[in-house]
Design a protein around this motif. Sequence first.
Motif, PDB file in Angstrom:
ATOM      1  N   ASP A 213      29.230 -23.926 113.906  1.00 57.55           N
ATOM      2  CA  ASP A 213      28.001 -23.993 112.858  1.00 57.55           C
ATOM      3  C   ASP A 213      26.893 -23.068 113.396  1.00 57.55           C
ATOM      4  O   ASP A 213      26.294 -22.529 112.880  1.00 57.55           O
ATOM      5  CB  ASP A 213      27.694 -25.603 112.335  1.00 57.55           C
ATOM      6  CG  ASP A 213      29.105 -26.032 111.565  1.00 57.55           C
ATOM      7  OD1 ASP A 213      29.844 -25.039 111.042  1.00 57.55           O
ATOM      8  OD2 ASP A 213      28.991 -27.225 111.507  1.00 57.55           O
TER       9      ASP A 213
ATOM     10  N   ARG B 285      25.587 -21.987 109.945  1.00 51.61           N
ATOM     11  CA  ARG B 285      25.948 -22.661 108.764  1.00 51.61           C
ATOM     12  C   ARG B 285      25.187 -24.020 108.819  1.00 51.61           C
ATOM     13  O   ARG B 285      25.150 -24.543 109.768  1.00 51.61           O
ATOM     14  CB  ARG B 285      27.355 -23.017 108.498  1.00 51.61           C
ATOM     15  CG  ARG B 285      28.058 -21.580 108.341  1.00 51.61           C
ATOM     16  CD  ARG B 285      29.638 -21.923 108.247  1.00 51.61           C
ATOM     17  NE  ARG B 285      30.186 -22.455 109.252  1.00 51.61           N
ATOM     18  CZ  ARG B 285      31.417 -22.610 109.503  1.00 51.61           C
ATOM     19  NH1 ARG B 285      32.423 -21.980 108.451  1.00 51.61           N
ATOM     20  NH2 ARG B 285      32.260 -23.303 110.436  1.00 51.61           N
TER      21      ARG B 285
ATOM     22  N   ARG C 277      25.751 -27.231 107.539  1.00 49.59           N
ATOM     23  CA  ARG C 277      26.738 -28.165 107.079  1.00 49.59           C
ATOM     24  C   ARG C 277      25.829 -29.416 106.674  1.00 49.59           C
ATOM     25  O   ARG C 277      26.247 -30.535 105.915  1.00 49.59           O
ATOM     26  CB  ARG C 277      27.824 -28.672 108.006  1.00 49.59           C
ATOM     27  CG  ARG C 277      28.885 -27.231 108.050  1.00 49.59           C
ATOM     28  CD  ARG C 277      29.969 -27.827 108.883  1.00 49.59           C
ATOM     29  NE  ARG C 277      31.035 -26.887 109.165  1.00 49.59           N
ATOM     30  CZ  ARG C 277      31.996 -26.757 108.248  1.00 49.59           C
ATOM     31  NH1 ARG C 277      32.195 -27.619 107.329  1.00 49.59           N
ATOM     32  NH2 ARG C 277      32.717 -25.793 108.441  1.00 49.59           N
TER      33      ARG C 277
ATOM     34  N   ARG D 112      23.096 -29.702 105.579  1.00 47.38           N
ATOM     35  CA  ARG D 112      22.265 -29.623 104.126  1.00 47.38           C
ATOM     36  C   ARG D 112      20.741 -30.235 104.404  1.00 47.38           C
ATOM     37  O   ARG D 112      20.141 -30.973 103.349  1.00 47.38           O
ATOM     38  CB  ARG D 112      22.874 -30.222 103.238  1.00 47.38           C
ATOM     39  CG  ARG D 112      24.519 -29.789 102.517  1.00 47.38           C
ATOM     40  CD  ARG D 112      24.917 -30.594 101.471  1.00 47.38           C
ATOM     41  NE  ARG D 112      26.036 -29.882 101.130  1.00 47.38           N
ATOM     42  CZ  ARG D 112      27.365 -30.003 101.588  1.00 47.38           C
ATOM     43  NH1 ARG D 112      27.381 -30.930 102.660  1.00 47.38           N
ATOM     44  NH2 ARG D 112      28.461 -29.353 101.411  1.00 47.38           N
TER      45      ARG D 112
ATOM     46  N   ARG E 125      29.217 -37.590 110.785  1.00 48.61           N
ATOM     47  CA  ARG E 125      29.736 -36.508 110.274  1.00 48.61           C
ATOM     48  C   ARG E 125      31.322 -36.343 110.722  1.00 48.61           C
ATOM     49  O   ARG E 125      31.951 -35.752 110.098  1.00 48.61           O
ATOM     50  CB  ARG E 125      29.075 -35.133 110.748  1.00 48.61           C
ATOM     51  CG  ARG E 125      27.649 -35.021 109.822  1.00 48.61           C
ATOM     52  CD  ARG E 125      27.144 -33.944 110.308  1.00 48.61           C
ATOM     53  NE  ARG E 125      26.252 -34.108 111.609  1.00 48.61           N
ATOM     54  CZ  ARG E 125      26.698 -33.226 112.572  1.00 48.61           C
ATOM     55  NH1 ARG E 125      27.441 -32.341 112.272  1.00 48.61           N
ATOM     56  NH2 ARG E 125      26.162 -33.446 113.811  1.00 48.61           N
TER      57      ARG E 125
ATOM     58  N   ARG F 204      39.546 -36.546  97.447  1.00 50.64           N
ATOM     59  CA  ARG F 204      38.675 -35.876  98.087  1.00 50.64           C
ATOM     60  C   ARG F 204      38.785 -34.448  97.260  1.00 50.64           C
ATOM     61  O   ARG F 204      40.055 -33.986  97.563  1.00 50.64           O
ATOM     62  CB  ARG F 204      38.772 -35.632  99.722  1.00 50.64           C
ATOM     63  CG  ARG F 204      37.758 -36.515 100.268  1.00 50.64           C
ATOM     64  CD  ARG F 204      37.606 -36.150 101.827  1.00 50.64           C
ATOM     65  NE  ARG F 204      36.607 -36.599 102.336  1.00 50.64           N
ATOM     66  CZ  ARG F 204      36.476 -36.694 103.787  1.00 50.64           C
ATOM     67  NH1 ARG F 204      37.232 -36.356 104.496  1.00 50.64           N
ATOM     68  NH2 ARG F 204      35.177 -37.074 104.314  1.00 50.64           N
ATOM     69  N   ASN F 205      37.833 -33.974  96.714  1.00 56.01           N
ATOM     70  CA  ASN F 205      38.082 -32.724  96.236  1.00 56.01           C
ATOM     71  C   ASN F 205      37.843 -31.279  97.074  1.00 56.01           C
ATOM     72  O   ASN F 205      37.770 -31.722  98.609  1.00 56.01           O
ATOM     73  CB  ASN F 205      36.843 -32.373  95.102  1.00 56.01           C
ATOM     74  CG  ASN F 205      35.607 -32.441  95.784  1.00 56.01           C
ATOM     75  OD1 ASN F 205      35.185 -32.368  96.909  1.00 56.01           O
ATOM     76  ND2 ASN F 205      34.499 -33.046  94.791  1.00 56.01           N
ATOM     77  N   LYS F 206      37.737 -30.208  96.771  1.00 58.87           N
ATOM     78  CA  LYS F 206      37.865 -29.146  97.707  1.00 58.87           C
ATOM     79  C   LYS F 206      36.566 -29.043  98.492  1.00 58.87           C
ATOM     80  O   LYS F 206      36.470 -28.426  99.553  1.00 58.87           O
ATOM     81  CB  LYS F 206      38.095 -27.807  96.826  1.00 58.87           C
ATOM     82  CG  LYS F 206      39.129 -27.771  96.217  1.00 58.87           C
ATOM     83  CD  LYS F 206      39.274 -26.470  95.374  1.00 58.87           C
ATOM     84  CE  LYS F 206      40.739 -26.403  94.643  1.00 58.87           C
ATOM     85  NZ  LYS F 206      41.103 -25.148  93.826  1.00 58.87           N
ATOM     86  N   ASP F 207      35.645 -29.493  98.025  1.00 60.77           N
ATOM     87  CA  ASP F 207      34.339 -29.593  98.751  1.00 60.77           C
ATOM     88  C   ASP F 207      33.946 -30.928  99.798  1.00 60.77           C
ATOM     89  O   ASP F 207      33.168 -30.893 100.510  1.00 60.77           O
ATOM     90  CB  ASP F 207      33.322 -29.966  97.816  1.00 60.77           C
ATOM     91  CG  ASP F 207      33.014 -28.410  96.803  1.00 60.77           C
ATOM     92  OD1 ASP F 207      33.250 -27.388  97.277  1.00 60.77           O
ATOM     93  OD2 ASP F 207      32.467 -28.797  95.817  1.00 60.77           O
ATOM     94  N   GLY F 208      35.083 -31.659  99.723  1.00 60.90           N
ATOM     95  CA  GLY F 208      35.167 -32.679 100.680  1.00 60.90           C
ATOM     96  C   GLY F 208      34.415 -33.855 100.207  1.00 60.90           C
ATOM     97  O   GLY F 208      34.446 -35.099 100.981  1.00 60.90           O
ATOM     98  N   LYS F 209      34.170 -33.775  98.868  1.00 60.90           N
ATOM     99  CA  LYS F 209      33.393 -35.103  98.441  1.00 60.90           C
ATOM    100  C   LYS F 209      34.622 -36.142  97.902  1.00 60.90           C
ATOM    101  O   LYS F 209      35.242 -35.731  97.243  1.00 60.90           O
ATOM    102  CB  LYS F 209      32.560 -34.733  97.139  1.00 60.90           C
ATOM    103  CG  LYS F 209      31.296 -33.978  97.548  1.00 60.90           C
ATOM    104  CD  LYS F 209      30.312 -33.754  96.373  1.00 60.90           C
ATOM    105  CE  LYS F 209      29.066 -33.093  96.858  1.00 60.90           C
ATOM    106  NZ  LYS F 209      28.349 -32.439  95.733  1.00 60.90           N
TER     107      LYS F 209
END
Length: 519
Positions: free
Chosen positions: A73, A78, A80, A82, A100, A129-134
């Motif tokens: 990262d 990046r 990550r 946020r 994390r 868990r969706n594609k965004d990791g949520k």
Amino acid sequence: RTGLRLRPAALSDPTRHRGGAMAAAAAKTRALRSRTKSISDLAEPAQSSVVQLATYFIYICAVLAGLFYDLVDLVLRRNRRRDPDGYAALVKGFDSFYSRHLASRLWNCLNNVVSSSPGAVIDVVVRERNKDGKVVLTNKHKTCLNLGSYNYLGFADDWQSTCKERVMGSLDTYGVGTCAAGMEGGTLAVHRELEERVAAFVGKEDCMIFNMGYNTNASAIPALFGKGCLIVSDTLNHCSIVNGSRASGATVRVFRHNDVEHLDHVLCNAVVEGQPLTNRPWKKIMVMVEGIYSMEGEICELPGIVAVAKKYKAYMYVDEAHSIGALGPTGRGVCEATGVDPADIDILMGTFTKSFGAMGGYVASSKKFVDYLRSHSCGNFVACSMSGVVAEQIVTALRIIDGEDGTNLGRVKLQDIRDNSTYFRNELIKMGCQVLGDENSPVIPVMLYVPSKIELFHALCMERGLAVVTVGFPAVPLNGARTRFCISAAHTREQLEGAIEKIREVVDILRLRYNESAW
């Protein structure tokens, strides 16, 4: 904050400090432990070298992987985390790293959502868990046997028939909330009734109730102690005791878990040396322990600890969050279970979240101390007081436990929680698992050790319709990962037998028979 000085119960009879009384108390403690301790008589079972190596190797691999991801990262710039540009990170350092890269891997074990009452059987909402990791909730739910809730006496199961009528009646009288602190118009008639009942139930003169179990310790301890006072705390005491002690400003020293001899050593040094730098005598010394330790399932060595506290004129504070209502022939907690006179305990604290199907907590002591606490604790003049509906639920539960409802349901519940806990614990021990704690304790931890087994154990149990709690660092030591079963009087023998068979399958898959082999 330190203006009030309690009179220790020990001072009423100076002959109790003699060597004969000390020896008798120690013998009584040994006899109690020989009756109740399971074959895995270990606060932290000894690990084989193979299990130790596996545990630390997995943590090292996880840390190295996390460092690699952070390096990538950094190179690719990046964000990550946020974090807003130009602002310092709200969470940084090891806390951020652990959240994390380590804790996030256990997402399926934490914060599960339940869509039913917390009875012996519950409906757990399925998460993905969706594609965004949520982590997101789905429209599906899974019906599971509940082996994780603090529903010790089963009031969450028979509430409709045992408590509903009186509790719903209080809703018409008091409404939902009090809209005020206890000192400022938030004290209801049912609060006074509850305080009188609790005081009589635990054998004290008076009692003060709080709207939250954690807040009971967190706001009562700072009101009692301050600079120049000494708190001597068991190393495994709950974080509410730890945080309340820190907030008080008092000096805190610890003794090894349930180790009466080490407590004697700590108190002896404290009395001889006095306060740091000045060597003045301590204003007050308080020994703090729990009735049942929530992550170990062990019952406090209360007779021996009380004898040592008396020897050095120290006060006793016992947290009965998990023991009140669950231990003793009539549910009166660790004092009744161990044969200790409640008069020998200066302060008895407990919660209503476990055995009474409600929420909140209490502190019971002499009337002088409770009056002082009401005027000095933030739990009475800052926090909103307990809902009248909740208070009525606790009053109703106490009536049932004492048999005032005209039935023997209370006695049946108390016998069921003992029988169910003993059966479940013994079956796990026969299975070859390393089981912590004492007989009659409804808290039954089983050691997992290896961190990768935390999520796997939870997932495999969920697949088989068992809702369980798994625990890892920092709630327990780094090499002390475990699952914690909480047994209820509402569990039927058929349900527990079925659960044992399913757990046996999981134990075989994950190789958890540590009492038999490291493999």
